[in-house]
Design a protein around this motif. Structure first.
Motif, PDB file in Angstrom:
ATOM      1  N   LEU A  22      51.547  35.884  37.280  1.00  0.00           N
ATOM      2  CA  LEU A  22      50.721  36.948  37.825  1.00  0.00           C
ATOM      3  C   LEU A  22      49.679  36.296  38.722  1.00  0.00           C
ATOM      4  O   LEU A  22      49.297  35.152  38.499  1.00  0.00           O
ATOM      5  CB  LEU A  22      50.051  37.678  36.657  1.00  0.00           C
ATOM      6  N   HIS A  23      49.214  37.011  39.726  1.00  0.00           N
ATOM      7  CA  HIS A  23      48.173  36.476  40.597  1.00  0.00           C
ATOM      8  C   HIS A  23      46.915  37.311  40.470  1.00  0.00           C
ATOM      9  O   HIS A  23      46.983  38.536  40.304  1.00  0.00           O
ATOM     10  CB  HIS A  23      48.640  36.433  42.060  1.00  0.00           C
ATOM     11  N   ALA A  24      45.766  36.662  40.539  1.00  0.00           N
ATOM     12  CA  ALA A  24      44.477  37.350  40.405  1.00  0.00           C
ATOM     13  C   ALA A  24      44.325  38.471  41.426  1.00  0.00           C
ATOM     14  O   ALA A  24      43.653  39.468  41.156  1.00  0.00           O
ATOM     15  CB  ALA A  24      43.328  36.355  40.539  1.00  0.00           C
ATOM     16  N   HIS A  25      44.956  38.357  42.585  1.00  0.00           N
ATOM     17  CA  HIS A  25      44.858  39.423  43.590  1.00  0.00           C
ATOM     18  C   HIS A  25      45.554  40.702  43.149  1.00  0.00           C
ATOM     19  O   HIS A  25      45.317  41.764  43.728  1.00  0.00           O
ATOM     20  CB  HIS A  25      45.433  38.947  44.927  1.00  0.00           C
ATOM     21  N   ASP A  26      46.404  40.610  42.125  1.00  0.00           N
ATOM     22  CA  ASP A  26      47.090  41.788  41.599  1.00  0.00           C
ATOM     23  C   ASP A  26      46.225  42.541  40.583  1.00  0.00           C
ATOM     24  O   ASP A  26      46.640  43.579  40.075  1.00  0.00           O
ATOM     25  CB  ASP A  26      48.407  41.382  40.925  1.00  0.00           C
ATOM     26  N   LEU A  27      45.043  42.012  40.295  1.00  0.00           N
ATOM     27  CA  LEU A  27      44.162  42.571  39.275  1.00  0.00           C
ATOM     28  C   LEU A  27      42.851  43.006  39.908  1.00  0.00           C
ATOM     29  O   LEU A  27      42.475  42.514  40.960  1.00  0.00           O
ATOM     30  CB  LEU A  27      43.873  41.509  38.205  1.00  0.00           C
ATOM     31  N   ASP A  28      42.157  43.920  39.248  1.00  0.00           N
ATOM     32  CA  ASP A  28      40.806  44.244  39.692  1.00  0.00           C
ATOM     33  C   ASP A  28      39.892  44.337  38.488  1.00  0.00           C
ATOM     34  O   ASP A  28      40.347  44.359  37.344  1.00  0.00           O
ATOM     35  CB  ASP A  28      40.769  45.514  40.548  1.00  0.00           C
TER      36      ASP A  28
END
Length: 176
Positions: A22-28
């Protein structure tokens, strides 16, 4: 066109305990859980989440007032809470330091192998242990009183009631 990523080559990449990436850009910051391709839900925590995500603010205040930190964080906060979780479950928590990434709005992100409710229970259990340890360093009456109160403490019931009161069932609190 998006660039393919190799796991581990980007500080924002999280190699999850389930084997997915998973990539941090996929999270908020508003996300508390994500549905993973592995079929399970995983809890998400970022450093800017308050401790009151898991316990009432009055308890968070006591923790901040009584626990001295010796790191870059001025007071006991979510990185310390998640550090305790990682200490107990080192193979079940992925963490990424994205402090240099101005696109995400947080510096640290953790994704656990368990869902947000189970993480909530684990955090409460670990904070109770931490408070019990602190009470044991006080006078005998305080330690004994705390132990008596904890004998009647039901973590699952507490988490259930707290989540209802905090209304953790909004659109940003469910898996995406």
């Amino acid at each position: 066109m998006a660039e393919p990523r190799v796991p581990g080559d980007d500080p924002g990449t999280l190699d999850l305990p389930c084997g997915e990436t998973l990539h941090a850009h996929d999270l908020d910051m508003g996300m508390r859980e994500i549905s993973c391709d592995c079929g399970d839900n995983h809890a998400i925590v970022v450093d800017v989440h308050p401790i009151s995500r898991f316990v009432p603010e009055a308890i968070a205040d006591v923790l901040r007032e009584t626990i001295e930190t010796d790191d870059e964080f001025p007071e006991f906060s979510m990185p310390h809470v998640m550090g305790v979780v990682m200490e107990e479950f080192p193979d079940e928590v992925a963490v990424a330091d994205v402090a240099e990434d101005g696109h995400v709005g947080y510096a640290l992100v953790w994704v656990t192998d368990f869902d947000s409710r189970r993480l909530h229970e684990i955090v409460v259990e670990l904070l109770v242990e931490l408070m019990d340890h602190a009470a044991s360093h006080g006078d005998d009456a305080t330690a004994s009183q705390f132990e008596q109160q904890m004998m009647n403490f039901d973590v699952e019931a507490f988490v259930e009631q707290y989540r209802e009161e905090r209304n953790f069932e909004s659109e940003v609190d469910t898996p995406v």
